[in-house]
Write an enzyme that holds these catalytic residues in place. Structure first.
Site, PDB file in Angstrom:
ATOM      1  N   CYS A 152      16.498 -61.604  13.189  1.00  0.00           N
ATOM      2  CA  CYS A 152      15.802 -62.872  12.954  1.00  0.00           C
ATOM      3  C   CYS A 152      14.726 -62.974  14.022  1.00  0.00           C
ATOM      4  O   CYS A 152      14.984 -62.747  15.198  1.00  0.00           O
ATOM      5  CB  CYS A 152      16.764 -64.045  13.081  1.00  0.00           C
ATOM      6  SG  CYS A 152      15.910 -65.635  13.008  1.00  0.00           S
ATOM      7  N   LEU A 267      23.889 -33.845  -1.677  1.00  0.00           N
ATOM      8  CA  LEU A 267      24.886 -34.832  -2.086  1.00  0.00           C
ATOM      9  C   LEU A 267      24.436 -36.184  -1.537  1.00  0.00           C
ATOM     10  O   LEU A 267      24.014 -36.269  -0.378  1.00  0.00           O
ATOM     11  CB  LEU A 267      26.250 -34.474  -1.473  1.00  0.00           C
ATOM     12  CG  LEU A 267      27.217 -33.651  -2.329  1.00  0.00           C
ATOM     13  CD1 LEU A 267      26.582 -32.343  -2.757  1.00  0.00           C
ATOM     14  CD2 LEU A 267      28.494 -33.402  -1.576  1.00  0.00           C
ATOM     15  N   SER A 273      20.606 -41.458   5.294  1.00  0.00           N
ATOM     16  CA  SER A 273      19.881 -40.398   5.977  1.00  0.00           C
ATOM     17  C   SER A 273      18.870 -39.790   5.004  1.00  0.00           C
ATOM     18  O   SER A 273      17.677 -39.670   5.285  1.00  0.00           O
ATOM     19  CB  SER A 273      20.878 -39.341   6.455  1.00  0.00           C
ATOM     20  OG  SER A 273      20.237 -38.337   7.131  1.00  0.00           O
ATOM     21  N   LEU A 274      19.395 -39.495   3.824  1.00  0.00           N
ATOM     22  CA  LEU A 274      18.554 -38.872   2.805  1.00  0.00           C
ATOM     23  C   LEU A 274      17.420 -39.819   2.374  1.00  0.00           C
ATOM     24  O   LEU A 274      16.258 -39.422   2.265  1.00  0.00           O
ATOM     25  CB  LEU A 274      19.447 -38.553   1.599  1.00  0.00           C
ATOM     26  CG  LEU A 274      19.015 -37.440   0.671  1.00  0.00           C
ATOM     27  CD1 LEU A 274      18.895 -36.117   1.414  1.00  0.00           C
ATOM     28  CD2 LEU A 274      20.027 -37.297  -0.467  1.00  0.00           C
ATOM     29  N   SER A 357      28.402 -42.310   5.270  1.00  0.00           N
ATOM     30  CA  SER A 357      29.670 -41.577   5.206  1.00  0.00           C
ATOM     31  C   SER A 357      29.803 -40.654   6.410  1.00  0.00           C
ATOM     32  O   SER A 357      28.803 -40.250   7.019  1.00  0.00           O
ATOM     33  CB  SER A 357      29.706 -40.754   3.923  1.00  0.00           C
ATOM     34  OG  SER A 357      28.706 -39.760   3.982  1.00  0.00           O
ATOM     35  N   ASP A 370      25.378 -39.978  17.108  1.00  0.00           N
ATOM     36  CA  ASP A 370      26.306 -40.461  18.140  1.00  0.00           C
ATOM     37  C   ASP A 370      27.679 -39.803  18.026  1.00  0.00           C
ATOM     38  O   ASP A 370      28.399 -39.700  19.017  1.00  0.00           O
ATOM     39  CB  ASP A 370      26.494 -41.975  17.997  1.00  0.00           C
ATOM     40  CG  ASP A 370      25.318 -42.748  18.561  1.00  0.00           C
ATOM     41  OD1 ASP A 370      24.718 -42.270  19.541  1.00  0.00           O
ATOM     42  OD2 ASP A 370      25.003 -43.824  18.022  1.00  0.00           O
ATOM     43  N   ALA A1081      -1.616 -72.830  18.096  1.00  0.00           N
ATOM     44  CA  ALA A1081      -1.883 -73.442  19.398  1.00  0.00           C
ATOM     45  C   ALA A1081      -0.967 -74.625  19.696  1.00  0.00           C
ATOM     46  O   ALA A1081      -1.316 -75.520  20.472  1.00  0.00           O
ATOM     47  CB  ALA A1081      -3.346 -73.864  19.502  1.00  0.00           C
ATOM     48  N   GLU A1263       4.782 -72.708  21.385  1.00  0.00           N
ATOM     49  CA  GLU A1263       4.491 -71.460  22.104  1.00  0.00           C
ATOM     50  C   GLU A1263       5.117 -71.342  23.486  1.00  0.00           C
ATOM     51  O   GLU A1263       5.417 -70.246  23.948  1.00  0.00           O
ATOM     52  CB  GLU A1263       2.975 -71.344  22.296  1.00  0.00           C
ATOM     53  CG  GLU A1263       2.183 -71.253  21.032  1.00  0.00           C
ATOM     54  CD  GLU A1263       0.710 -71.375  21.341  1.00  0.00           C
ATOM     55  OE1 GLU A1263       0.038 -70.357  21.381  1.00  0.00           O
ATOM     56  OE2 GLU A1263       0.241 -72.520  21.563  1.00  0.00           O
TER      57      GLU A1263
HETATM   58  C1  LIG Z   1      19.086 -48.161  10.149  1.00  0.00           C
HETATM   59  C2  LIG Z   1      19.896 -46.985  10.560  1.00  0.00           C
HETATM   60  C3  LIG Z   1      20.420 -46.945  11.823  1.00  0.00           C
HETATM   61  C4  LIG Z   1      21.172 -45.858  12.228  1.00  0.00           C
HETATM   62  N1  LIG Z   1      21.658 -45.835  13.493  1.00  0.00           N
HETATM   63  C5  LIG Z   1      22.382 -44.783  13.911  1.00  0.00           C
HETATM   64  C6  LIG Z   1      22.879 -44.722  15.232  1.00  0.00           C
HETATM   65  O1  LIG Z   1      22.687 -45.633  16.034  1.00  0.00           O
HETATM   66  N2  LIG Z   1      23.567 -43.632  15.591  1.00  0.00           N
HETATM   67  C7  LIG Z   1      23.815 -42.605  14.733  1.00  0.00           C
HETATM   68  O2  LIG Z   1      24.454 -41.656  15.118  1.00  0.00           O
HETATM   69  N3  LIG Z   1      23.365 -42.645  13.490  1.00  0.00           N
HETATM   70  C8  LIG Z   1      22.657 -43.699  13.051  1.00  0.00           C
HETATM   71  N4  LIG Z   1      22.187 -43.724  11.775  1.00  0.00           N
HETATM   72  C9  LIG Z   1      22.381 -42.546  10.924  1.00  0.00           C
HETATM   73  C10 LIG Z   1      23.608 -42.654  10.057  1.00  0.00           C
HETATM   74  O3  LIG Z   1      24.754 -42.499  10.817  1.00  0.00           O
HETATM   75  C11 LIG Z   1      23.490 -41.578   9.035  1.00  0.00           C
HETATM   76  O4  LIG Z   1      22.340 -41.797   8.285  1.00  0.00           O
HETATM   77  C12 LIG Z   1      24.664 -41.551   8.104  1.00  0.00           C
HETATM   78  O5  LIG Z   1      25.840 -41.337   8.751  1.00  0.00           O
HETATM   79  C13 LIG Z   1      24.480 -40.544   7.006  1.00  0.00           C
HETATM   80  O6  LIG Z   1      25.489 -40.725   6.047  1.00  0.00           O
HETATM   81  P1  LIG Z   1      25.160 -40.962   4.522  1.00  0.00           P
HETATM   82  O7  LIG Z   1      26.441 -41.037   3.806  1.00  0.00           O
HETATM   83  O8  LIG Z   1      24.283 -42.097   4.338  1.00  0.00           O
HETATM   84  O9  LIG Z   1      24.403 -39.620   4.184  1.00  0.00           O
HETATM   85  P2  LIG Z   1      23.394 -39.317   2.997  1.00  0.00           P
HETATM   86  O10 LIG Z   1      22.060 -39.861   3.346  1.00  0.00           O
HETATM   87  O11 LIG Z   1      23.965 -39.762   1.711  1.00  0.00           O
HETATM   88  O12 LIG Z   1      23.369 -37.737   3.046  1.00  0.00           O
HETATM   89  C14 LIG Z   1      22.862 -37.102   4.159  1.00  0.00           C
HETATM   90  C15 LIG Z   1      22.951 -35.591   4.022  1.00  0.00           C
HETATM   91  O13 LIG Z   1      24.294 -35.158   4.085  1.00  0.00           O
HETATM   92  C16 LIG Z   1      24.594 -34.285   3.003  1.00  0.00           C
HETATM   93  N5  LIG Z   1      25.994 -34.544   2.631  1.00  0.00           N
HETATM   94  C17 LIG Z   1      26.567 -35.751   2.553  1.00  0.00           C
HETATM   95  N6  LIG Z   1      27.862 -35.623   2.262  1.00  0.00           N
HETATM   96  C18 LIG Z   1      28.106 -34.297   2.114  1.00  0.00           C
HETATM   97  C19 LIG Z   1      29.254 -33.552   1.819  1.00  0.00           C
HETATM   98  N7  LIG Z   1      30.432 -34.134   1.611  1.00  0.00           N
HETATM   99  N8  LIG Z   1      29.136 -32.231   1.769  1.00  0.00           N
HETATM  100  C20 LIG Z   1      27.957 -31.623   1.970  1.00  0.00           C
HETATM  101  N9  LIG Z   1      26.839 -32.293   2.283  1.00  0.00           N
HETATM  102  C21 LIG Z   1      26.912 -33.618   2.349  1.00  0.00           C
HETATM  103  C22 LIG Z   1      23.619 -34.625   1.932  1.00  0.00           C
HETATM  104  O14 LIG Z   1      23.387 -33.521   1.126  1.00  0.00           O
HETATM  105  C23 LIG Z   1      22.415 -35.040   2.717  1.00  0.00           C
HETATM  106  O15 LIG Z   1      21.618 -33.928   2.987  1.00  0.00           O
HETATM  107  C24 LIG Z   1      21.418 -44.792  11.330  1.00  0.00           C
HETATM  108  C25 LIG Z   1      20.898 -44.832  10.041  1.00  0.00           C
HETATM  109  C26 LIG Z   1      20.148 -45.913   9.649  1.00  0.00           C
HETATM  110  C27 LIG Z   1      19.581 -45.960   8.279  1.00  0.00           C
HETATM  111  S1  FES Z   2      13.252 -64.657  10.627  1.00  0.00           S
HETATM  112 FE1  FES Z   2      15.070 -65.816  10.847  1.00  0.00          FE
HETATM  113  S2  FES Z   2      14.420 -67.789  10.362  1.00  0.00           S
HETATM  114 FE2  FES Z   2      12.559 -66.663  10.359  1.00  0.00          FE
END
Ligand SMILES: Cc1cc2nc3c(=O)[nH]c(=O)nc-3n(C[C@H](O)[C@H](O)[C@H](O)COP(=O)(O)OP(=O)(O)OC[C@H]3O[C@@H](n4cnc5c(N)ncnc54)[C@H](O)[C@@H]3O)c2cc1C
Ligand code: FES
Ligand code: FES
Length: 1332
Positions: A152, A267, A273-274, A357, A370, A1081, A1263
């Site tokens: 926010c 997948l 991530s993808l 995941s 992480d 202002a 402000e």
């Molecule tokens: C806003 C944001 C903040 C984040 N902050 C952090 C953070 O602070 N620290 C951190 O560590 N991470 C962070 N992440 C990353 C996040 O942890 C990963 O994006 C996430 O764990 C990926 O998992 P998913 O299921 O979404 O993968 P997907 O995007 O669905 O897949 C990612 C890849 O994994 C492959 N894959 C998935 N499952 C399998 C499987 N079973 N077998 C083979 N291949 C597979 C897919 O083919 C693909 O290439 C952040 C992500 C976002 C969007």
């Molecule tokens: S962004 Fe949270 S009230 Fe405006």
């Protein structure tokens, strides 16, 4: 879709209604589907990257294994609709509505004043709602966790949290003393300090009015989906889109066969991530395999050896599973689980953890992952499956580096992950360092594991893995090998060849090598100390003060009290002025019914516009090839400068570039296409050839070198500064660097232009602070008179100065498109484009020279400031003027010289931003005072007090004023914060702790409101009374979230003596109130309030004879009679405001109508080893005079304070040496989150005093609170100074804002920072450069 193979039907539910999508496109996200296909506009787009939470919705699924229904919050902008097969989605509209029934979450967030602009509110509601579906009476910690992924920009979070706390178990009392009782109830309130205690209220809303939460009233899970889960379909589902096919097999066998057939197909699980990768790289995978329905991937099993978790489990589920194991097993077995849990708490926000995941996380192999470093040192194994069978591979360094020999084969999938128990004598630790502690990707992180030989202090085995130091997670194998067999002492761990990783640290693309290397050293030190402090392993060199290295900061739920003066008990109940009335749109914000610009339904033949921007900082445009773009399906036209019928902006600032570009992000042309997707694809096909020009000036330093300035120097001088310097005891000179700031309004810039069929008329719906300016700009661009152009502003999702000037540029370009094509044109900026194209707060470089006596009295002060204005003038001249006028802040210094200059650089133009130069400039003044205190060996607050204005006086520009309220705020703040006693506590703490230091700072503020030009001090209003007695109020101010419409109706209600329920404000429009001034202002309510008052008084005067004749009559009677008697029931009100005047030649004037005073005291604790800080407490006292609405005013103070805190601590814009902005979204640019709110946050409004110039003696607080955020900055530098004193280092270090962890760490120099090899600037080109 024509020409595509037959798709299966996608079936899911939204708000209890079945959705059957016959042509589901895998590229369509749930957010797009909700907004465009279902017209559910409550869910908002603000970043599109999963990082802001504005698009949060709840998904409910029946677990095929446990048959339990799981409710979880997700981010709709990253969810492909195809992944929703069999799911039930609940959006804010499904939770409740004004028309049907409000949900308690919606009611409470609105009534607790948790909404300002309301753009983040639906997301907040959905995060809280989901929490309550799972935990009807959550703990406050759970509430913090649930809201951690929602940003926010307006409220400062406190009231949002407050509303959520009403559902929590611990919701009663502020519990500041930990006794579960509010301190006010403990008799601590001193009645003399804020006036009579009976006048002082601490209640901003009445909790007892809230309807109770009744979990039985919630939407049920659709029985059809329940049946589906009980008898899961095994057949493979296929959805064909235009470019991508989504295949969702029902069995593992089918998945493995598909993997053989489509080895390249990724997948998709969480798509976190993808999804972002495909978006940022523009990469398309023709086939996506979704294993979501395969139960084997969700299995969890435990053995005596360890735990096996299915790769499809979400990170949130992994967290719960680990927490359960930790509660069941002895500590020695759960070392790895505990380390993982530590990171799982701070990894992203709750919504991402619900989606992402475990398998996706591991396979993505982000270098900042992480979990992978911990899994690697914890010896985790990956269970892989393919049609050919199963096999295991270790989650090793080689796997993480992607070595083919250690990796998955193309046809394999990750089925599960085995994480073994830790053994006796084994210690596993997790570390991460980020810009801020939560919801931020780590800059660097680590997992460490050490095994000690039983009963000894000898290291038997050691593994350390680091993230963020290279392209993949890296292992410190060599160091670990060297250490095996050696004794475990902090020194031994530290000295173990840290140089091993230095080369890779140097090649870091994203962060400076310094930070990574010092992090590495830090972690080794911390690890060593952890080991040494374990029972039986006490080492003499880990004495008590050094144990402070051990712990990271924990998250604490903020508490606090807000105080304001209650209205006089004799004030009629109907009169709302001075009462904490809820924001007029509060409930609409909370239900998603509030319409923002882009929520206007699609109009017939509407086109979508996308902008093409320069990729060069300074270049000649050689050619623009539009041919390919024009051939693409759906593309209707491309708008270039040649299409502009009137004037193309100004000489200085063109709307569309002609021949030359002056910065990266300058708009060159615009594509108009049938859909946003088509428009965005087309801009990629426009080929522009450039010839680079010299010079490319990016930094202030370069601009000074090239004598590149936007306007002449502004200067004010008083006394005889040279003479004064000769007579002082001491002189100090210093430098201050203040980085810029992105407005980060949650609603990006948006406009919809609808050409009418007659007389060149245009309707423009625009998110702006200045519709009259949009009208004027469109008029001159199209060469059409202003009377044909009507600009409408319903509400704006945050502005902060960023929608004063720039929205006119977007309005004009869209209008050219509309006129040229004859179609309505909608332009909605992506967050990336918004951040790239629009400038923000001016970065500043300040130099000071201060002469003072040994008692701290400042006799002479010379400050010279340079701001980075960007490539065109924009507001830079006025910002420079305001900066110079305001530099003296609260101090009376006889001999002064202030100079300011705006540098012309090849960056997008910087512009107005809340505070308008004051927050940057005054940081120089306050830094200088801090430096004086250090030299004199005095406390900074003593030096501040000594030099403050005390009596009626004149400013440096000879404007008379009384500092009475300044002194009152200061004294109140000193008193409320118990600064004296807390100083002693801080000193005692600092003596006991070597690696952690606390700091305290109190900052006074004298903030002048208003514009510098007289013509800006005027306003008009139009009030109609209809024959049914209802009143329509229109005025020239725009609703930006600051509650101006609420305040205006409060004024009208008092004047007409009827309840606010009779009144309505529809919108701000150039057709009803012409020639308005920008709502900015801080004076919006002042001037428009007087105009509304004027209109109402005119109307009342007309009604007086009727009222006199029938005093017992009702309002409706009087209005009816007035109509019968042909009395006009419509009136225009006008306010001719302040005559602002400033003579720069003489350095004299009366530029400001009045001042707002305030003071803030903050306490922080810093971690000298990591540079992180925690905000312990902030007390603010603000002079609001007679607040029109204390809830809104306190909201403004708190919101501005937190935004200021962001400016000074976390918000860092990164530019390449070529002038390319890297930080283009919430991932890279960290605005404060809910976990950044000070643990104790108290705000008091100073009791009433009179200001004759303003409406009912209220003051504009929009402000001023921004600068008070600097108290956190100075508390940090106070803590750094304490660390430096202890280390015998000079206290006059260069001040740099924001005080990032990296800066704090390097400022707390010690033997580790000494070990960092210093970069030789000649040997490399930096990745990013400071522009201030
Ligand atoms: C806003 C944001 C903040 C984040 N902050 C952090 C953070 O602070 N620290 C951190 O560590 N991470 C962070 N992440 C990353 C996040 O942890 C990963 O994006 C996430 O764990 C990926 O998992 P998913 O299921 O979404 O993968 P997907 O995007 O669905 O897949 C990612 C890849 O994994 C492959 N894959 C998935 N499952 C399998 C499987 N079973 N077998 C083979 N291949 C597979 C897919 O083919 C693909 O290439 C952040 C992500 C976002 C969007
Ligand atoms: S962004 Fe949270 S009230 Fe405006
Ligand atoms: S998280 Fe989806 S719009 Fe920001």
């Amino acid at each position: 879709m024509l020409g595509l193979p037959q798709s299966d039907e996608l079936v899911f539910f939204v708000n209890g209604r079945k959705v059957i999508e016959r042509n589901a496109d895998p590229e369509v996200t749930l957010l797009t589907f909700l907004l465009k296909a279902l017209g559910l506009t409550g869910t908002k787009y603000a970043c599109g990257r999963g990082s802001c939470g504005a698009c949060t919705v709840m998904v409910s699924k029946c677990d095929p294994v446990s048959k339990k229904i799981r409710h979880f919050s997700i981010i709709a902008c990253l969810v492909p609709i195809c992944s929703l097969y069999g799911a039930a989605v609940t959006t804010v509209e499904g939770v409740g509505s004004i028309k049907t029934k409000l949900h308690p979450v919606q009611e409470r967030i609105a009534k607790s004043h948790g909404t300002q602009c309301g753009f983040c509110t639906p997301g907040m509601v959905m995060s809280m709602y989901t929490l309550l579906r799972n935990h009807p009476q959550p703990s406050e910690e759970q509430l913090m966790e649930a809201l951690g992924g929602n940003l926010c920009r307006c409220t400062g979070y406190r009231p949002i949290l407050e509303s959520g706390k009403t559902f929590c178990m611990e919701s009663n009392g502020c519990q500041q003393k930990g006794a579960g009782e509010c301190c006010l109830a403990q008799g601590e309130e001193d009645p003399s300090s804020l006036g009579r205690s009976s006048d002082i209220s601490t209640e901003l809303f009445a909790k007892d009015e809230f309807q109770p939460l009744d979990p039985t009233q919630e939407l049920i899970f659709p029985p059809e989906l329940l049946r589906l889960a009980e008898n899961p379909e095994e057949r493979t589902l296929t959805f064909h889109g235009e470019r991508v096919t989504w295949i969702s097999p029902g069995t593992l066998k089918d998945l493995l066969e598909l993997k053989v057939k489509h080895p390249e197909a990724p997948l998709v699980l969480g798509n976190t991530s993808l999804g972002p990768a495909m978006k940022s790289q523009g990469h398309v995978h023709p086939i996506l395999l979704s294993p979501a329905r395969i139960s084997e991937l969700s299995m969890v099993s435990t053995t005596s050896e360890g735990l096996t978790i299915g790769a499809g489990c979400s990170l949130a589920q992994v967290k719960d599973i680990l927490a359960e194991r930790v509660s069941e097993l002895p500590e020695e077995k759960t070392q790895t689980y505990r380390a993982l849990l530590k990171h799982l708490k701070s990894l992203a926000g709750q919504q991402i953890r619900n989606m992402a995941s475990l398998g996706g996380h591991i396979i993505s192999r982000h270098c900042y992952s992480d979990l992978n470093p911990i899994l690697a040192v914890g010896s985790a194994t990956l269970n892989l499956r393919s049609a050919g069978g199963a096999r295991q591979v270790p989650l090793s360094e080689h796997f993480l580096a992607g070595l083919a020999s250690a990796d998955l084969r193309p046809e394999e999938v990750l089925e599960s992950v085995h994480i073994p128990h830790s053994q006796k004598g084994e210690l596993v630790s997790a570390f991460r360092q980020a810009q801020c502690q939560h919801n931020a990707w780590a800059h660097v992180n680590a997992g460490m594991r050490v095994l000690l030989k039983e009963g000894t202090d000898t290291i038997e085995d050691l593994s350390i893995a680091f993230g963020g130091l290279g392209a993949a997670t890296v292992s410190a194998r060599q160091s670990c090998q060297q250490l095996r067999g050696s004794k475990c002492t902090p020194g031994s761990v530290l000295c173990s060849g840290s140089s091993l990783l230095w080369p890779s640290a140097h090649s870091l693309p994203r962060f400076s090598s310094n930070q990574s290397v010092q992090f590495l050293l830090t972690r080794k030190e911390r690890e060593g100390k952890k080991l040494s402090s374990k029972d039986g392993l006490q080492y003499p060199d880990v004495s008590d003060p050094f144990l402070s290295a051990l712990e990271d900061f924990s998250v604490t739920v903020p508490q606090g009290v807000q105080k304001y003066q209650s209205v006089d008990s004799r004030q009629p109940l109907q009169d709302p002025v001075g009462r904490p009335i809820m924001h007029l749109s509060g409930l609409k914000h909370a239900t998603g019914e509030a319409m923002f610009c882009d929520d206007i339904p699609r109009v017939e033949k509407e086109l979508f516009m996308a902008l093409v921007t320069s990729t060069r900082a300074h270049a000649k445009i050689i050619s623009i090839d539009l041919s390919k773009a024009l051939e693409l399906p759906g593309v209707v036209d491309v708008i270039t400068a040649e299409d502009i019928p009137g004037t193309n902006g100004t000489e200085d600032e063109k709307l569309l570039a002609v021949d030359e570009v002056l910065c990266v992000g300058q708009i060159i042309c615009a594509v108009a296409a049938e859909t946003d997707v088509q428009a965005k694809r087309a801009i990629e096909e426009i080929k522009i050839t450039y010839e680079d020009l010299e010079p490319v000036i990016v930094t202030i330093e370069d601009a000074i070198k090239h004598n590149s300035f936007l306007c002449p120097e502004k200067k004010l001088e008083q006394g005889n500064i040279e003479e004064a310097f000769e007579k002082v005891d001491q002189i100090v000179e210093g430098e201050v660097h203040v980085g810029g700031q992105e407005h980060f309004y949650m609603e990006t810039q948006r406009v919809l232009v609808i050409p009418k069929t007659e007389d060149n008329e245009l309707d423009i719906y625009v998110s702006t602070q200045d519709p009259a300016h949009v009208q004027k700009t469109v008029s001159s661009t199209l060469n059409i008179p202003g009377n044909r152009i009507t600009c409408h502003v319903k509400r704006v999702g945050g502005g902060f100065g960023g929608k004063v000037g720039k929205s006119a540029v977007f309005g004009a370009i869209a209008a050219v498109g509309a006129i040229k094509t004859g179609h309505p044109v909608r332009l909605v900026l992506d967050r990336e484009d918004d951040m790239l194209i629009t400038g923000g707060r001016h970065p500043l470089f300040g130099k000071y020279k201060v002469g003072f006596m040994n008692n701290g009295r400042i006799k002479a002060l010379d400050i010279e400031c340079f701001i980075n204005g960007g490539c065109t003038l924009d507001d830079s001249e006025q910002v420079t003027e305001f900066l110079v006028l305001k530099l003296e802040n609260a101090y009376k210094i006889r001999n002064l010289r202030f100079r300011g200059r705006a540098c012309r650089t090849n960056l997008p133009s910087n512009t107005a931003f809340r505070g308008y130069g004051f927050p940057q400039g005054t940081l120089v003044t306050e830094s200088c005072i801090t430096a004086v205190a250090a030299k004199c060996g005095l406390l900074p607050e003593k030096v501040r007090e000594k030099n403050m204005y005390k009596t009626v006086d004149k400013t440096i520009y000879k404007q008379a004023f009384s500092p009475e309220n300044l002194i009152r705020c200061w004294d109140e703040c000193l008193d409320k914060s118990s600064l004296g006693s807390r100083r002693k506590q801080v000193e005692a703490f600092n003596k006991k702790n070597y690696w952690k230091k606390k700091g305290l700072a109190i900052i006074p503020m004298k903030f002048s409101v208003g514009f510098g030009a007289t013509s800006y001090h005027q306003a008009a209003a139009l009030v109609h009374i209809y024959t049914d007695g209802s009143v329509l109020v229109t005025h020239g101010g725009n609703e930006l979230g600051q509650g101006i419409h609420t305040k205006m109706l409060q004024v009208a209600s008092r004047e007409l003596k009827i309840p606010m329920s009779y009144m309505h404000i529809c919108e701000t429009s150039t057709a009803t109130v012409p020639n308005t001034i920008a709502t900015a202002a801080s004076i919006g309510s002042d001037v428009n309030g007087r105009a509304v008052q004027n209109a109402c008084q005119i109307l009342l005067k007309r009604l007086e004879p009727i009222i006199k004749k029938n005093p017992e009559g009702s309002w409706e009677d009087w209005i009816e009679a007035a109509f019968e008697q042909r009395i006009s029931l419509s009136a225009t009100g006008y306010f001719r405001g302040y005559k602002a005047f400033m003579d720069w030649e003489k350095g004299e004037g009366d530029p400001f109508p009045y001042y707002v005073y305030g003071a803030a005291c903050s306490e922080v604790e810093i971690d000298c080893l990591t540079g992180a800080h925690k905000k312990i407490r902030t007390d603010i006292v603000m002079d609001a005079c007679c607040s029109l609405n204390p809830a809104i005013d306190i909201g403004q103070v708190e919101g501005a304070f937190i935004q200021g805190m962001g400016l000074y601590t976390t918000e860092e814009l990164k530019y390449s040496p070529e002038g390319v902005l890297y930080s283009r979204g919430p991932d890279d640019y960290k605005i404060p989150t809910i976990t950044d709110v000070p643990e104790e946050f108290n705000v008091s409004l100073l009791p009433a005093s009179q200001t004759p110039l303003t409406i009912y003696s209220s003051k504009g607080l929009g402000e001023s609170g921004m600068f008070l955020g600097s108290s956190v900055f100075f508390a940090i530098t106070d803590a750094v100074a304490a660390a430096r004193r202890e280390r015998d280092l000079a206290e006059d270090f260069t001040v740099k804002s924001p005080a990032t962890p990296e800066w704090v760490r390097m400022a707390c120099a010690d033997r580790f920072t000494e070990m960092i090899p210093r970069d030789d600037p000649k040997t490399f080109r930096p990745w990013s450069i400071p522009i201030a």
